[in-house]
Design an enzyme around this catalytic site. Structure first.
Site, short mmCIF file in Angstrom:
data_model
loop_
_atom_site.label_atom_id
_atom_site.label_comp_id
_atom_site.label_asym_id
_atom_site.label_seq_id
_atom_site.Cartn_x
_atom_site.Cartn_y
_atom_site.Cartn_z
N ARG A 101 38.87 -17.60 -1.80
CA ARG A 101 37.66 -17.27 -2.57
C ARG A 101 36.61 -16.64 -1.67
O ARG A 101 36.62 -16.80 -0.46
CB ARG A 101 37.08 -18.51 -3.24
CG ARG A 101 36.64 -19.62 -2.25
CD ARG A 101 35.14 -19.65 -1.99
NE ARG A 101 34.74 -20.69 -1.06
CZ ARG A 101 34.51 -20.51 0.23
NH1 ARG A 101 34.68 -19.33 0.78
NH2 ARG A 101 34.13 -21.52 1.00
N GLU B 211 25.08 -21.15 -0.54
CA GLU B 211 25.79 -21.57 0.68
C GLU B 211 25.20 -22.87 1.22
O GLU B 211 23.98 -23.02 1.30
CB GLU B 211 25.68 -20.45 1.72
CG GLU B 211 26.93 -20.23 2.50
CD GLU B 211 28.09 -19.76 1.64
OE1 GLU B 211 28.94 -20.61 1.28
OE2 GLU B 211 28.16 -18.56 1.35
N SER C 124 38.39 -19.62 2.60
CA SER C 124 39.01 -20.80 2.00
C SER C 124 40.53 -20.84 2.05
O SER C 124 41.19 -21.17 1.07
CB SER C 124 38.58 -20.90 0.54
OG SER C 124 38.02 -22.12 0.34
N SER C 125 41.06 -20.54 3.22
CA SER C 125 42.52 -20.66 3.37
C SER C 125 42.95 -22.10 3.19
O SER C 125 44.04 -22.38 2.67
CB SER C 125 42.96 -20.13 4.74
OG SER C 125 42.32 -20.86 5.76
N ASP D 135 35.36 -25.02 -2.90
CA ASP D 135 36.56 -24.24 -2.61
C ASP D 135 37.72 -24.64 -3.51
O ASP D 135 38.41 -23.79 -4.08
CB ASP D 135 36.98 -24.43 -1.15
CG ASP D 135 35.86 -24.10 -0.18
OD1 ASP D 135 34.83 -23.58 -0.63
OD2 ASP D 135 36.01 -24.38 1.01
P1 NG1 Z 1 34.34 -22.32 4.54
O1 NG1 Z 1 33.48 -21.74 5.60
O2 NG1 Z 1 34.89 -21.25 3.65
O3 NG1 Z 1 35.43 -23.20 5.11
C1 NG1 Z 1 32.70 -24.39 4.01
C2 NG1 Z 1 33.05 -25.59 3.14
C3 NG1 Z 1 32.49 -25.44 1.69
C4 NG1 Z 1 31.01 -25.10 1.73
C5 NG1 Z 1 30.78 -23.91 2.69
C6 NG1 Z 1 29.32 -23.59 2.88
C7 NG1 Z 1 35.19 -26.32 4.05
C8 NG1 Z 1 36.65 -26.41 3.84
N1 NG1 Z 1 34.49 -25.74 3.07
O4 NG1 Z 1 33.41 -23.26 3.56
O5 NG1 Z 1 32.72 -26.63 0.97
O6 NG1 Z 1 30.24 -26.21 2.12
O7 NG1 Z 1 31.33 -24.14 3.99
O8 NG1 Z 1 28.71 -23.21 1.68
O9 NG1 Z 1 34.68 -26.80 5.04
MG MG Z 2 37.98 -23.44 5.52
#
Ligand code: NG1
Ligand code: MG
Length: 391
Positions: free
Chosen positions: A36, A42, A137-138, A184
């Site tokens: 995603r 954020e 979001s892998s 995610d």
């Molecule tokens: P990413 O950076 O895509 O891993 C992380 C968190 C989300 C959210 C965002 C900030 C994980 C797996 N996911 O996303 O739940 O808090 O940061 O908006 O850590």
């Molecule tokens: Mg991640």
């Protein structure tokens, strides 16, 4: 030029072929779950706030088949797995499954442990086009694909899709050790082609927001190709600051705080760092709601402005940007036809997302490449569907 992503069917064909070579039979279950991009909202998910992500055509595909012996065997072609790309463990009782090495298998084990029932042993092959560590979001794609695989394998589903997203989040918390929010897993489960998803992370109420009227505009993802180092400790620190601020204010979460509460924190001599973190969350929750309204009204100028404000707040107040992300965002904003640009995901590296006119895509890519010290990768973000079985 933006990178063209392979169609999910060709990813599936590759996985099926590898499964046949590896296990000497045909896989019968084929599923996928998407990565995603978060358009805005954020670091609000773990504060009970709002987020506005959409599912991407980047996918994690799992193909496999159950069998009667005792061992589950998984073979992954993902670029994150490192040297150990095969893993096997004893199937059977969910309660016996524990996290361990290799790390990537913990996401899978966590989903099996949190599935609604015990599942038989199986063989599986995983192929993914979601770049790892990029803020796309892998990890959720792997969890939700695994859970969808188990649903198809067992013929059992939880009563509501929310429970599936929550089980996958629990897998990430307990097995991968990442205290992530719910965004995610939700979007990877609930994504709808042509729509972004406004999610209220407090009561998990969702609203699909149409993107079908974007017409001359498009969202462009730019991967800085700097992995988000530091991110897990910094993520926990930020989260703790938010919980601390809410506690000082006597609120359940920062969702219940407003700008007056920020003044209260200041008057109580709370550390500047905590005040700034809280201010980001309070303003970002409001920006996300405003952005959803702007998108519905086709007010793309306003949407772009809110994206810019979001980035500036993440950089200055939440302090999760990096020089690479700032440089990509500044370069994008210099191009005529760009309405807004911000970092997406947790920050410290990973990707930016930019809203721009379709006819400005090529020159924007050129300009960002010229201004950036590293080698970025570009993707057009087409709003795609959530996890499902592929027939
Ligand atoms: P990413 O950076 O895509 O891993 C992380 C968190 C989300 C959210 C965002 C900030 C994980 C797996 N996911 O996303 O739940 O808090 O940061 O908006 O850590
Ligand atoms: Mg991640």
């Amino acid at each position: 030029m933006a990178t063209l992503l392979p169609h999910v069917n060709s990813v599936k064909e590759k996985a099926l072929q590898i499964f046949a070579e590896k296990f000497g039979e045909q896989a019968v279950v084929c599923v996928y779950a998407p990565g995603r991009v978060n358009l805005i909202g954020e670091h609000t998910d773990y504060n009970d706030g709002f987020v506005l992500p959409m599912a991407l055509p980047m996918v994690t595909v799992i193909v496999g088949k159950s069998h009667n012996d005792k061992k589950t065997r998984i073979f992954s072609l993902s670029n994150v797995v490192g040297d150990i790309n095969e893993f096997e463990f004893k199937a059977g009782n969910q309660a016996d499954i524990k996290p361990g090495e290799p790390k990537w298998a913990n996401y899978i084990k966590g989903c099996i442990a949190n599935f609604i029932c015990d599942v038989p042993a199986f063989n599986a092959v995983i192929v993914s086009t979601v770049p790892a560590g990029a803020g796309l979001s892998s990890s959720a794609a792997l969890e939700v694909a695994t859970y969808t695989f188990l649903e198809t394998l067992s013929g059992k589903k939880p009563e509501k899709p929310e429970l599936k997203a929550l089980a996958c989040q629990k897998a990430e918390h307990d097995f991968a050790g990442v205290p992530c929010g719910i965004m995610d897993q939700f979007i990877s489960t609930m994504g709808k082609e042509g729509y972004a998803l406004l999610l209220d992370c407090r009561d998990l109420i969702t609203k699909q927001i149409s993107m079908l009227h974007l017409d001359n505009y498009v969202f462009l993802i730019t991967n800085s190709n700097t992995p988000h180092k530091l991110s897990s400790s910094a993520y926990c620190e930020r989260r703790d600051c938010c919980y601390e601020a809410a506690k000082i204010l006597g609120k359940k979460s920062l969702r219940d705080a407003n700008m007056n509460d920020i003044l209260v924190l200041i008057s109580q001599n709370v550390s500047e760092s905590i005040v700034k973190k809280a201010r980001h969350v309070v303003t970002e929750i409001q920006r996300t709601l405003n952005a959803a309204v702007a998108l519905q009204k086709s007010d793309f100028q306003q949407f772009g402005r809110l994206m810019n404000e979001s980035h500036d707040s993440l950089r200055d107040d939440y302090e999760v940007s990096s020089k690479e992300l700032d440089s990509l965002v500044s370069a994008a904003r210099e191009v005529d036809g760009v309405l807004g640009s911000r970092l997406t995901g947790a920050g410290f590296g990973g990707c930016t997302v930019t809203l721009l006119r379709k006819d400005a895509v090529d020159k924007t890519i050129q300009h960002m490449k010229a201004k950036y010290s590293g080698t970025p990768t570009f993707y057009i973000a087409t709003p795609s569907g959530g996890a499902r079985e592929i027939s």
